[in-house]
Design a protein around this motif. Sequence first.
Motif, PDB file in Angstrom:
ATOM      1  N   VAL A   1      -6.678 -54.040   2.216  1.00 28.63           N
ATOM      2  CA  VAL A   1      -5.760 -53.875   1.135  1.00 28.63           C
ATOM      3  C   VAL A   1      -5.852 -54.589  -0.051  1.00 28.63           C
ATOM      4  O   VAL A   1      -5.091 -54.697  -1.090  1.00 28.63           O
TER       5      VAL A   1
ATOM      6  N   GLN B   1      -0.901 -44.274 -12.823  1.00 28.57           N
ATOM      7  CA  GLN B   1      -0.829 -45.622 -12.461  1.00 28.57           C
ATOM      8  C   GLN B   1      -0.117 -45.508 -10.944  1.00 28.57           C
ATOM      9  O   GLN B   1       1.102 -45.590 -11.081  1.00 28.57           O
TER      10      GLN B   1
ATOM     11  N   GLU C   1      13.447 -44.946  -9.496  1.00 27.19           N
ATOM     12  CA  GLU C   1      11.825 -45.015  -9.235  1.00 27.19           C
ATOM     13  C   GLU C   1      11.273 -46.428  -8.918  1.00 27.19           C
ATOM     14  O   GLU C   1      10.699 -46.566  -8.233  1.00 27.19           O
ATOM     15  N   ASP C   2      12.153 -47.295  -9.422  1.00 24.53           N
ATOM     16  CA  ASP C   2      11.547 -48.680  -9.181  1.00 24.53           C
ATOM     17  C   ASP C   2      11.849 -49.135  -7.813  1.00 24.53           C
ATOM     18  O   ASP C   2      11.246 -50.357  -7.172  1.00 24.53           O
TER      19      ASP C   2
ATOM     20  N   GLU D   1     -11.007 -51.543   9.235  1.00 25.10           N
ATOM     21  CA  GLU D   1      -9.852 -50.998   8.608  1.00 25.10           C
ATOM     22  C   GLU D   1     -10.027 -51.112   7.072  1.00 25.10           C
ATOM     23  O   GLU D   1     -10.492 -52.159   6.756  1.00 25.10           O
ATOM     24  N   ILE D   2      -9.459 -50.258   6.129  1.00 26.63           N
ATOM     25  CA  ILE D   2      -9.501 -50.355   4.853  1.00 26.63           C
ATOM     26  C   ILE D   2      -8.892 -51.648   4.361  1.00 26.63           C
ATOM     27  O   ILE D   2      -7.868 -51.895   5.024  1.00 26.63           O
TER      28      ILE D   2
ATOM     29  N   ARG E   1      -6.696 -53.766  -4.202  1.00 31.86           N
ATOM     30  CA  ARG E   1      -5.760 -53.613  -5.310  1.00 31.86           C
ATOM     31  C   ARG E   1      -4.432 -54.345  -5.173  1.00 31.86           C
ATOM     32  O   ARG E   1      -4.220 -54.706  -4.096  1.00 31.86           O
ATOM     33  N   GLN E   2      -4.031 -54.683  -6.353  1.00 33.25           N
ATOM     34  CA  GLN E   2      -2.723 -55.918  -6.260  1.00 33.25           C
ATOM     35  C   GLN E   2      -1.708 -55.100  -5.981  1.00 33.25           C
ATOM     36  O   GLN E   2      -1.519 -53.933  -6.630  1.00 33.25           O
ATOM     37  N   TYR E   3      -0.786 -55.496  -5.008  1.00 35.34           N
ATOM     38  CA  TYR E   3       0.268 -54.962  -4.955  1.00 35.34           C
ATOM     39  C   TYR E   3       1.534 -55.445  -6.020  1.00 35.34           C
ATOM     40  O   TYR E   3       1.649 -56.492  -6.190  1.00 35.34           O
ATOM     41  N   ILE E   4       2.047 -54.340  -6.217  1.00 32.08           N
ATOM     42  CA  ILE E   4       3.081 -54.778  -7.230  1.00 32.08           C
ATOM     43  C   ILE E   4       4.505 -54.306  -6.754  1.00 32.08           C
ATOM     44  O   ILE E   4       4.956 -53.322  -6.369  1.00 32.08           O
ATOM     45  N   GLN E   5       5.424 -55.270  -6.959  1.00 27.82           N
ATOM     46  CA  GLN E   5       6.437 -55.188  -6.284  1.00 27.82           C
ATOM     47  C   GLN E   5       7.305 -53.764  -7.087  1.00 27.82           C
ATOM     48  O   GLN E   5       7.309 -54.214  -8.229  1.00 27.82           O
ATOM     49  N   GLY E   6       7.825 -53.073  -6.362  1.00 23.64           N
ATOM     50  CA  GLY E   6       8.529 -51.898  -6.972  1.00 23.64           C
ATOM     51  C   GLY E   6       7.578 -51.077  -7.856  1.00 23.64           C
ATOM     52  O   GLY E   6       7.407 -51.244  -8.912  1.00 23.64           O
ATOM     53  N   GLY E   7       6.863 -50.533  -6.880  1.00 22.46           N
ATOM     54  CA  GLY E   7       5.479 -49.739  -7.689  1.00 22.46           C
ATOM     55  C   GLY E   7       6.062 -48.908  -8.682  1.00 22.46           C
ATOM     56  O   GLY E   7       7.214 -48.323  -8.912  1.00 22.46           O
ATOM     57  N   HIS E   8       5.117 -48.884  -9.592  1.00 19.85           N
ATOM     58  CA  HIS E   8       5.359 -48.168 -11.213  1.00 19.85           C
ATOM     59  C   HIS E   8       4.476 -46.894 -11.058  1.00 19.85           C
ATOM     60  O   HIS E   8       3.247 -47.167 -10.799  1.00 19.85           O
ATOM     61  N   ILE E   9       5.013 -45.853 -11.280  1.00 21.60           N
ATOM     62  CA  ILE E   9       4.099 -44.603 -11.388  1.00 21.60           C
ATOM     63  C   ILE E   9       4.447 -43.787 -12.627  1.00 21.60           C
ATOM     64  O   ILE E   9       5.321 -43.793 -13.315  1.00 21.60           O
ATOM     65  N   GLY E  10       3.383 -43.211 -13.060  1.00 18.40           N
ATOM     66  CA  GLY E  10       3.253 -42.269 -14.222  1.00 18.40           C
ATOM     67  C   GLY E  10       3.014 -43.049 -15.356  1.00 18.40           C
ATOM     68  O   GLY E  10       1.991 -44.306 -15.319  1.00 18.40           O
TER      69      GLY E  10
ATOM     70  N   ILE F   1      10.702 -47.376  -5.238  1.00 18.75           N
ATOM     71  CA  ILE F   1       9.420 -46.965  -4.532  1.00 18.75           C
ATOM     72  C   ILE F   1       8.689 -47.999  -4.621  1.00 18.75           C
ATOM     73  O   ILE F   1       8.276 -48.507  -5.408  1.00 18.75           O
ATOM     74  N   GLN F   2       8.446 -48.425  -3.323  1.00 19.79           N
ATOM     75  CA  GLN F   2       7.705 -49.933  -3.168  1.00 19.79           C
ATOM     76  C   GLN F   2       6.256 -49.848  -3.263  1.00 19.79           C
ATOM     77  O   GLN F   2       5.496 -50.708  -3.543  1.00 19.79           O
TER      78      GLN F   2
ATOM     79  N   ASN G   1      -0.278 -47.748  -6.991  1.00 23.16           N
ATOM     80  CA  ASN G   1      -0.692 -48.972  -6.400  1.00 23.16           C
ATOM     81  C   ASN G   1      -2.121 -48.718  -5.872  1.00 23.16           C
ATOM     82  O   ASN G   1      -2.766 -49.805  -5.983  1.00 23.16           O
TER      83      ASN G   1
END
Lengths: 303, 366
Positions: free
Chosen positions: B354, A104, A87-88, B351-352, B357-366, A90-91, A106
């Motif tokens: 970017v 949550q 999962e990590d 253009e929108i 929102r802060q870009y987070i390395q290795g996006g976290h979802i959920g 996914i950038q 990006n």
Amino acid sequence: MSTENTLPDYYFTINYVMFCLVTHTNNGYYINMKIVAGIDIGSTTTKVVVMCGHTVIGSKTSSTGTNCKKTIKLLFDEMAEDLAIREDEIQYSVATGYGRRLIQANEVVTEITANSKAAKWIMGKKTNVRTLINIGGQDCKVIALDNNGIMVDFAMNDKCAAGTGRFLEVMSRILEVELDELGTLSERAEDIPQINSLCTVFGESEVISLLSQGRRVEDIIAGIHKSIAKRVVSMVKKVGVREAIFFDGGPAFNRGLKKSLEEELGVALHVPPDPQITTAIGAAIIANERLEKIQKNNKKILH
Amino acid sequence: MNLKFHDNLLPTLPIMQELPLDRVIGITSNIPIEIVFAAGYIPIDLNNIFICDRLSYKMVEDAESAGIPRNTCAWIKGIYSAAKVYNISNVISVIQGDCSNNQALMEIFQSDGIGTIPFAYPHSKNDYKFLHKQLVCLADSLGVDYKKAEDMKRQLDIIRTKVHEIDRLTWEENLVTGEENHIWTVSTSDMMGDYTVFNERVLRFLKLVKNRKTVQSDIRIGVIGIPPICEDLYSFLSTIGAHVVYNEIQRQFSMPYHTETLVEQYSRYTYPYDIFSRIEDIQREIKQRNIIGLIHYVQSFCHRHIYDSIIRRHIRVPILTLDCDRPGRLDGAMRTRLEAFIEMLGNSETEISVTSRQYIQGGHIG
């Protein structure tokens, strides 16, 4: 909760093979590939699409249920297993749909923006999509695009489930017919009754009344499609009928509804292979664009 | 006037429990308050009482329980309950130039024993004779010499000029938010019932905003149509990056044009007349204020919704029509529509970004 792969097998296999060839080394690590996710949390169904570069490598759908965080977790776990990714890895992720702020990601975008993006991307340069009809679980949208695929206007139904997927769900329950059978059955219609009620609740009473009059189920279904089509077409006319017209959302699987819309509009509609996941694809495309931009900016800073 | 107020930066209602009820006259829409003030009465806009009430939603339900149909404009129901809750004993009702529901409401007031004074704008804004007759009639009803009302106009004009400055600071210098602009301009309908206190607040506000940071937004929009009933429209628009630089009808309440007489003033006020005068005003302000999109607010069950098609035919910037029924927060579908509209305007401008929102390395979802 059951989830399913929603892209056609050929689509998934070809892209996945390409993905594996391009991204995997012998020891299983990825080399500089941009993996992004688009998440569309609709009122009825949640859709997740994972892209690698400009290629869709996987998609999953599930009913949204009462806990969309749990649903998303389940979808991503399955996706991670299928694609052999963590999962990590996914950038970047972009969430859209009614539940977009409940998880949550990006970034969040509205489903209208994501949908416009996807329609243009799916149809490519050959077909200049200028109008988009999206029928979702509880809403219906018509989006006008300019020549460059930029959204210039839109209309959305207001405070009413008529002309949405919910209307079809309610009617299929009364008629005791599976939702995915509606399209096929309506093709056997002979004498289509007029359904006047613009309201789902009153529409339900009208259908019950037609059944009590002994009208054929096939005919009633065709009447329901026609009623939805009329309502949607009045929205299309508000925005302007410009070809090519793209039709998506879960109800776009229904061939009978597509036919009714085409008859009312007098124009052929373009339906993608999996109309249910297009908005999630759009979110993934936006995620990819953002990631590319960020990486480009980072490179500039390093130089 | 001797009204009591809680201290606040923006206009507020007087402390309602301490209102001298024998001097209060409720108004159902914008009317010539110069005449009311000149006669020594306190005009209180019943719309403001309703919408500022903590239980405004309940006020609508109470009016329905009292027999006003559910499919009637919630402002009408709110006005009705506001008059009842605060024991308002006299009301000036606008019976032409607003809506026919108001005429029926006046008759409900009459049957409930509330004193009513009808006021009608002419059908044509050029019918000065009719308008003059109505103004004189109103002055007679309140027992004041009409000339005193003209004198009061000159006093109120000085205060209105300061509100116009707040409006200018909104669109030209970006120092005032769209929400503040809305509250100031909409409050000119009754000037808090006390124009002296209102004037003091305007002066204090103007002094304060000069040291502020400017609103940073390229998405400059206008809100046209009647004042919105939903409580968080402006704050929501601000959170999604839009700057409201034009509140059409509220600005009209502030009588934005220089005029010499009451007849001239109330014939140039666009709200009671045909849609084409409003369209002219909207077109001019779009250009002046560099507006890239409009939200056309329409009240559920209001006849003004019909104007939407004419407005769309004449106005060339993108328009989002927002229909709302009752007071309260915006629902999910309305937020989606507003957000999509602002995204659309943003995309067409540039253009929108970017950076939101802060870009987070290795996006976290959920």
